[in-house]
Design a protein around this motif. Structure first.
Motif, PDB file in Angstrom:
ATOM      1  N   LEU A  70       2.483  -6.435   6.574  1.00 27.40           N
ATOM      2  CA  LEU A  70       1.953  -6.351   7.939  1.00 27.40           C
ATOM      3  C   LEU A  70       0.992  -7.504   8.249  1.00 27.40           C
ATOM      4  N   ILE A  71       0.343  -8.015   7.199  1.00 24.71           N
ATOM      5  CA  ILE A  71      -0.590  -9.136   7.403  1.00 24.71           C
ATOM      6  C   ILE A  71       0.122 -10.337   8.014  1.00 24.71           C
ATOM      7  N   ASP A 123      -1.892  15.418   1.472  1.00 21.68           N
ATOM      8  CA  ASP A 123      -2.937  14.429   1.227  1.00 21.68           C
ATOM      9  C   ASP A 123      -2.807  13.287   2.235  1.00 21.68           C
ATOM     10  N   THR A 124      -3.934  12.833   2.777  1.00 25.28           N
ATOM     11  CA  THR A 124      -3.908  11.824   3.844  1.00 25.28           C
ATOM     12  C   THR A 124      -4.483  10.468   3.424  1.00 25.28           C
ATOM     13  N   LEU A 125      -4.719  10.270   2.126  1.00 26.85           N
ATOM     14  CA  LEU A 125      -5.376   9.043   1.680  1.00 26.85           C
ATOM     15  C   LEU A 125      -4.605   7.795   2.105  1.00 26.85           C
ATOM     16  N   LEU A 126      -3.325   7.711   1.745  1.00 32.40           N
ATOM     17  CA  LEU A 126      -2.547   6.498   2.020  1.00 32.40           C
ATOM     18  C   LEU A 126      -2.303   6.301   3.506  1.00 32.40           C
ATOM     19  N   ILE A 127      -2.018   7.379   4.210  1.00 34.00           N
ATOM     20  CA  ILE A 127      -1.738   7.253   5.633  1.00 34.00           C
ATOM     21  C   ILE A 127      -3.010   6.932   6.412  1.00 34.00           C
ATOM     22  N   THR A 128      -4.157   7.368   5.903  1.00 31.86           N
ATOM     23  CA  THR A 128      -5.433   6.996   6.525  1.00 31.86           C
ATOM     24  C   THR A 128      -5.710   5.505   6.332  1.00 31.86           C
ATOM     25  N   GLN A 129      -5.400   4.994   5.141  1.00 35.08           N
ATOM     26  CA  GLN A 129      -5.566   3.558   4.906  1.00 35.08           C
ATOM     27  C   GLN A 129      -4.664   2.740   5.819  1.00 35.08           C
ATOM     28  N   LEU A 130      -3.432   3.221   6.043  1.00 41.19           N
ATOM     29  CA  LEU A 130      -2.524   2.537   6.957  1.00 41.19           C
ATOM     30  C   LEU A 130      -3.078   2.557   8.375  1.00 41.19           C
ATOM     31  N   GLN A 131      -3.611   3.678   8.775  1.00 41.08           N
ATOM     32  CA  GLN A 131      -4.217   3.777  10.110  1.00 41.08           C
ATOM     33  C   GLN A 131      -5.361   2.775  10.272  1.00 41.08           C
ATOM     34  N   GLN A 132      -6.232   2.720   9.290  1.00 44.58           N
ATOM     35  CA  GLN A 132      -7.376   1.802   9.351  1.00 44.58           C
ATOM     36  C   GLN A 132      -6.910   0.350   9.385  1.00 44.58           C
ATOM     37  N   PHE A 133      -5.846   0.045   8.633  1.00 39.41           N
ATOM     38  CA  PHE A 133      -5.305  -1.305   8.607  1.00 39.41           C
ATOM     39  C   PHE A 133      -4.756  -1.682   9.979  1.00 39.41           C
ATOM     40  N   LEU A 134      -4.011  -0.770  10.598  1.00 35.92           N
ATOM     41  CA  LEU A 134      -3.444  -1.038  11.924  1.00 35.92           C
ATOM     42  C   LEU A 134      -4.536  -1.141  12.989  1.00 35.92           C
ATOM     43  N   ALA A 174       3.070  12.059 -11.128  1.00 31.31           N
ATOM     44  CA  ALA A 174       2.221  10.872 -11.232  1.00 31.31           C
ATOM     45  C   ALA A 174       3.025   9.592 -11.007  1.00 31.31           C
ATOM     46  N   LYS A 175       4.238   9.546 -11.589  1.00 35.40           N
ATOM     47  CA  LYS A 175       5.090   8.371 -11.405  1.00 35.40           C
ATOM     48  C   LYS A 175       5.507   8.229  -9.950  1.00 35.40           C
ATOM     49  N   LYS A 176       5.838   9.363  -9.311  1.00 27.73           N
ATOM     50  CA  LYS A 176       6.233   9.327  -7.906  1.00 27.73           C
ATOM     51  C   LYS A 176       5.075   8.874  -7.032  1.00 27.73           C
ATOM     52  N   ASN A 177       3.880   9.379  -7.305  1.00 26.80           N
ATOM     53  CA  ASN A 177       2.700   8.980  -6.532  1.00 26.80           C
ATOM     54  C   ASN A 177       2.400   7.499  -6.702  1.00 26.80           C
ATOM     55  N   GLU A 178       2.575   7.003  -7.932  1.00 24.30           N
ATOM     56  CA  GLU A 178       2.363   5.575  -8.176  1.00 24.30           C
ATOM     57  C   GLU A 178       3.369   4.739  -7.391  1.00 24.30           C
ATOM     58  N   GLU A 179       4.619   5.189  -7.356  1.00 24.10           N
ATOM     59  CA  GLU A 179       5.650   4.473  -6.605  1.00 24.10           C
ATOM     60  C   GLU A 179       5.314   4.433  -5.116  1.00 24.10           C
ATOM     61  N   ILE A 180       4.890   5.573  -4.569  1.00 27.74           N
ATOM     62  CA  ILE A 180       4.532   5.635  -3.144  1.00 27.74           C
ATOM     63  C   ILE A 180       3.335   4.740  -2.852  1.00 27.74           C
ATOM     64  N   TYR A 181       2.350   4.755  -3.761  1.00 27.21           N
ATOM     65  CA  TYR A 181       1.169   3.898  -3.574  1.00 27.21           C
ATOM     66  C   TYR A 181       1.567   2.423  -3.524  1.00 27.21           C
ATOM     67  N   ARG A 182       2.466   2.013  -4.414  1.00 29.27           N
ATOM     68  CA  ARG A 182       2.905   0.614  -4.445  1.00 29.27           C
ATOM     69  C   ARG A 182       3.656   0.246  -3.164  1.00 29.27           C
ATOM     70  N   ILE A 183       4.440   1.192  -2.644  1.00 28.31           N
ATOM     71  CA  ILE A 183       5.178   0.924  -1.399  1.00 28.31           C
ATOM     72  C   ILE A 183       4.211   0.723  -0.241  1.00 28.31           C
ATOM     73  N   TYR A 184       3.203   1.574  -0.152  1.00 24.13           N
ATOM     74  CA  TYR A 184       2.211   1.427   0.923  1.00 24.13           C
ATOM     75  C   TYR A 184       1.426   0.131   0.768  1.00 24.13           C
ATOM     76  N   ALA A 185       1.095  -0.222  -0.474  1.00 24.01           N
ATOM     77  CA  ALA A 185       0.376  -1.476  -0.700  1.00 24.01           C
ATOM     78  C   ALA A 185       1.219  -2.670  -0.272  1.00 24.01           C
ATOM     79  N   ASP A 186       2.513  -2.622  -0.584  1.00 21.88           N
ATOM     80  CA  ASP A 186       3.425  -3.696  -0.169  1.00 21.88           C
ATOM     81  C   ASP A 186       3.554  -3.745   1.347  1.00 21.88           C
ATOM     82  N   LEU A 187       3.608  -2.570   1.981  1.00 19.03           N
ATOM     83  CA  LEU A 187       3.683  -2.520   3.449  1.00 19.03           C
ATOM     84  C   LEU A 187       2.477  -3.201   4.076  1.00 19.03           C
ATOM     85  N   ASN A 188       1.297  -2.900   3.588  1.00 19.50           N
ATOM     86  CA  ASN A 188       0.083  -3.527   4.142  1.00 19.50           C
ATOM     87  C   ASN A 188       0.119  -5.046   3.994  1.00 19.50           C
ATOM     88  N   LEU A 189       0.603  -5.519   2.847  1.00 15.30           N
ATOM     89  CA  LEU A 189       0.703  -6.961   2.631  1.00 15.30           C
ATOM     90  C   LEU A 189       1.688  -7.602   3.614  1.00 15.30           C
TER      91      LEU A 189
END
Length: 232
Positions: free
Chosen positions: A105-106, A211-222, A88-103
């Motif tokens: 990229l803006i 699981d493709t949730l985060l990578i799908t969000q990145l795809q949609q963002f791009l 759970a901690k690792k997943n939270e860390e990865i989620y935060r990294i992807y969220a920061d990446l999206n920010l």
């Protein structure tokens, strides 16, 4: 007759009955006890007489065996809980990294900046081995023949591919970088924008069951970001 005497007599009668029935074996006894889990509650004195083999301790009582089994089960449950918390901690860390990446990229105004941001985050913080963004238009567009190669081979039904690719494909996407498993995604609502390719040193890191949730969000963002960038 007292309750204790009655129980002892019932136990004696039951054991006598077992002895008198020739076709009863140890499996029958085991099945009976399994079907009557309160048997030793009614006859607790038997638990003190039972001796069970133990690999390290020789013979031990049923109570000792049950206590040891409960301790083992508790240790196992504690270990599983620790594993779940770590995941759970690792997943939270990865989620935060992807969220920061999206920010980050803006803030990009050019196509080349997107590539730089993807490398900064995915190589440094996600510890991946390579990332490349291949557009289907512009000065550095992926040649048509290579574009068809990937679409026909890797994107027959989905806009994603996870797993191993050939040496030729590795060279086309990542040149001489270290690649064992990859995540490939087509960009654009119709797959018309390009390919994002991400590689790992670990052969099992990217696999078809991930699981493709985060990578799908990145795809949609791009998909929204790329058409508005200069140099695309």
């Amino acid at each position: 007759m007292s309750d204790t005497a009655a129980k002892q007599q019932a136990t004696t009668d039951m054991l006598t009955d077992f002895e008198q029935v020739a076709d009863i074996n140890s499996l029958d006894v085991a099945r009976y006890i399994e079907q009557h889990p309160d048997f030793f509650i009614d006859f607790p004195e038997l638990t003190e007489k039972l001796k069970l083999p133990h690999q390290q301790k020789g013979s031990i009582s049923l109570f000792e065996l049950q206590s040891e089994q409960l301790r083992k089960k508790n240790r196992m449950l504690s270990h599983k809980l620790s594993q779940l918390i770590a995941i759970a901690k690792k997943n939270e860390e990865i989620y935060r990294i992807y969220a920061d990446l999206n920010l980050q990229l803006i803030t990009c105004r050019f196509f080349s900046e997107v590539q730089d941001k993807l490398e900064d985050i995915m190589l440094d913080r996600l510890r991946l081995s390579a990332v490349t963004l291949k557009s289907f238009s512009g000065a550095h567009a992926l040649p048509e023949i290579q574009r068809k190669l990937f679409i026909e081979k890797r994107f027959k039904q989905e806009f994603f591919f996870f797993g191993r690719i050939s040496s030729h494909e590795k060279q086309l996407l990542f040149a001489d970088q270290s690649v064992e498993s990859v995540a490939l995604m087509l960009l654009g609502d119709r797959g018309e924008l390009g390919i994002l390719a991400i590689a790992s040193h670990d052969p099992g890191h990217f696999n078809p069951d991930m699981d493709t949730l985060l990578i799908t969000q990145l795809q949609q963002f791009l998909n929204v970001l790329l058409p508005n960038l200069a140099g695309y």
